[in-house]
Design a protein around this motif. Sequence first.
Motif, PDB file in Angstrom:
ATOM      1  N   GLY A  75       0.820  -1.458  -0.030  1.00  0.00           N
ATOM      2  CA  GLY A  75      -0.116   0.024  -0.080  1.00  0.00           C
ATOM      3  C   GLY A  75       0.734   1.381   0.003  1.00  0.00           C
ATOM      4  N   LYS A  76       2.123   1.145   0.113  1.00  0.00           N
ATOM      5  CA  LYS A  76       3.209   2.461  -0.110  1.00  0.00           C
ATOM      6  C   LYS A  76       3.195   2.950  -1.468  1.00  0.00           C
ATOM      7  N   ARG A  77       3.330   4.215  -1.546  1.00  0.00           N
ATOM      8  CA  ARG A  77       3.603   4.913  -2.944  1.00  0.00           C
ATOM      9  C   ARG A  77       4.985   4.432  -3.470  1.00  0.00           C
ATOM     10  N   LYS A  78       5.045   3.985  -4.704  1.00  0.00           N
ATOM     11  CA  LYS A  78       6.690   3.748  -5.204  1.00  0.00           C
ATOM     12  C   LYS A  78       6.860   4.466  -6.475  1.00  0.00           C
ATOM     13  N   GLN A  79       7.695   4.368  -6.988  1.00  0.00           N
ATOM     14  CA  GLN A  79       8.357   5.017  -8.234  1.00  0.00           C
ATOM     15  C   GLN A  79       9.364   3.996  -8.856  1.00  0.00           C
ATOM     16  N   VAL A  80       9.085   3.533 -10.351  1.00  0.00           N
ATOM     17  CA  VAL A  80       9.962   2.675 -10.787  1.00  0.00           C
ATOM     18  C   VAL A  80      10.509   3.240 -12.127  1.00  0.00           C
ATOM     19  N   ALA A  81      11.897   3.455 -12.385  1.00  0.00           N
ATOM     20  CA  ALA A  81      12.417   3.945 -13.421  1.00  0.00           C
ATOM     21  C   ALA A  81      12.168   2.754 -14.791  1.00  0.00           C
TER      22      ALA A  81
END
Length: 157
Positions: free
Chosen positions: A64-70
């Motif tokens: 449920g956490k905000r994440k960012q993937v390149a």
Amino acid sequence: MQHAESGNKATIFILIDKAIRDAKPKTTVYRLRDANVVCRGFGVTVAPSGAKTFFLSYTSPEDGKRKQVAIGRFPVMSLREARLKAGELRDFVDSGQDPAAEKRHAIARHMEKCQRRTKTAPVAGALVRHLIGSGRSKTAPLLGFRFVHSPAQRNAP
């Protein structure tokens, strides 16, 4: 940059190649987010060095956490390619999987494979030494090993 107005009067950028090329580095990292509703969370990070990296922001279905993937670097990867890749990653997230976790697992599998390879190299070397020492060195080439003989051994009768 082309602008689109949303219902709450906030300005949203529609990413185009020219907008990304014209994005100048600042003293801190900043992001240009795409108004393209086909793939929510897609954008470009502009680093102080001038590097421009496509990304996808999402909420992890696992924790449920905000994440960012390149996704890739501009201009090596085109905006079109990045949008397609972001769409694939978004589908991955929507199916309940976390791309960041999958990437970590892939790296762990690769590292384990490399470690196994380095663990078997000494065993293979010991096998070759055993075959040479036991006088059965003719079988080693069948296993894919080649021997390098000293000049003295080559000239011996």
